[in-house]
Design an enzyme around this catalytic site. Structure first.
Site, short mmCIF file in Angstrom:
data_model
loop_
_atom_site.label_atom_id
_atom_site.label_comp_id
_atom_site.label_asym_id
_atom_site.label_seq_id
_atom_site.Cartn_x
_atom_site.Cartn_y
_atom_site.Cartn_z
N PRO A 244 -68.44 -28.41 75.36
CA PRO A 244 -69.24 -28.96 74.26
C PRO A 244 -69.62 -30.42 74.47
CG PRO A 244 -67.46 -27.63 73.39
CD PRO A 244 -67.22 -27.77 74.88
N CYS A 245 -70.88 -30.72 74.15
CA CYS A 245 -71.42 -32.05 74.45
C CYS A 245 -71.62 -32.93 73.23
CB CYS A 245 -72.76 -31.90 75.16
SG CYS A 245 -74.03 -31.15 74.11
N GLN A 246 -71.39 -32.41 72.02
CA GLN A 246 -71.76 -33.15 70.82
C GLN A 246 -71.18 -34.56 70.77
OE1 GLN A 246 -70.67 -30.03 70.98
NE2 GLN A 246 -71.60 -28.73 69.44
N LEU B 147 -70.55 -36.50 73.29
CA LEU B 147 -71.03 -37.33 74.40
C LEU B 147 -72.51 -37.64 74.27
CD1 LEU B 147 -69.23 -35.44 77.31
CD2 LEU B 147 -68.53 -37.58 76.23
#
Length: 134
Positions: free
Chosen positions: A70-72, A74
């Site tokens: 998950p990138c939220q 970053l």
């Protein structure tokens, strides 16, 4: 070669692997719709569910582990809580744990490769310190 996909989504890595002659063996995803998509594309691929419940020493060893954690936390579009403090992006370390468990169980033979996909913010989060941790 065999492939395992963590944070699988709709199976982009297994699809790319299959197009290159790599056999998708297992995947980890928790969202129902993407799981239905990959079950249609890869009926023989095993679904392992939640990455926090996977023991890398107990799953079938693979040559390649792919993961788009998950990138939220970053992303520049988010609050940039970072890879350590972000509730979602810290799941990156679950992939690392699974890889280490598999390597320990196979005397460092598997996986031979790990491929991580993420957002450009992974390079700049916390002035680059998050990517240095990677």
């Amino acid at each position: 070669m065999k492939l395992g996909s963590l944070f699988d989504g709709s199976g982009g890595f297994p699809l790319a692997g299959a197009m290159c002659g790599i056999t998708p063996v297992w995947a980890s995803e928790i969202e129902p719709f993407p799981i239905r998509v990959t079950k249609l594309r890869f009926p023989s691929m095993k679904h392992l569910g939640d990455v926090t419940k996977i023991n890398g020493a107990e799953v079938e060893p693979v040559d390649v582990i792919t993961f788009g954690s998950p990138c939220q936390d970053l992303s520049v579009a988010g609050k940039q809580a970072g890879i350590h403090d972000g509730a979602r992006s810290s799941l990156f370390f679950e992939a690392i744990r699974i890889i280490r468990e598999m390597r320990d169980a196979t005397t460092n033979e598997f996986p031979r490769f790990a491929v991580w996909e993420n957002v450009p913010g992974a390079f700049s989060s916390h002035k680059g310190e998050d990517f240095r941790a990677v």
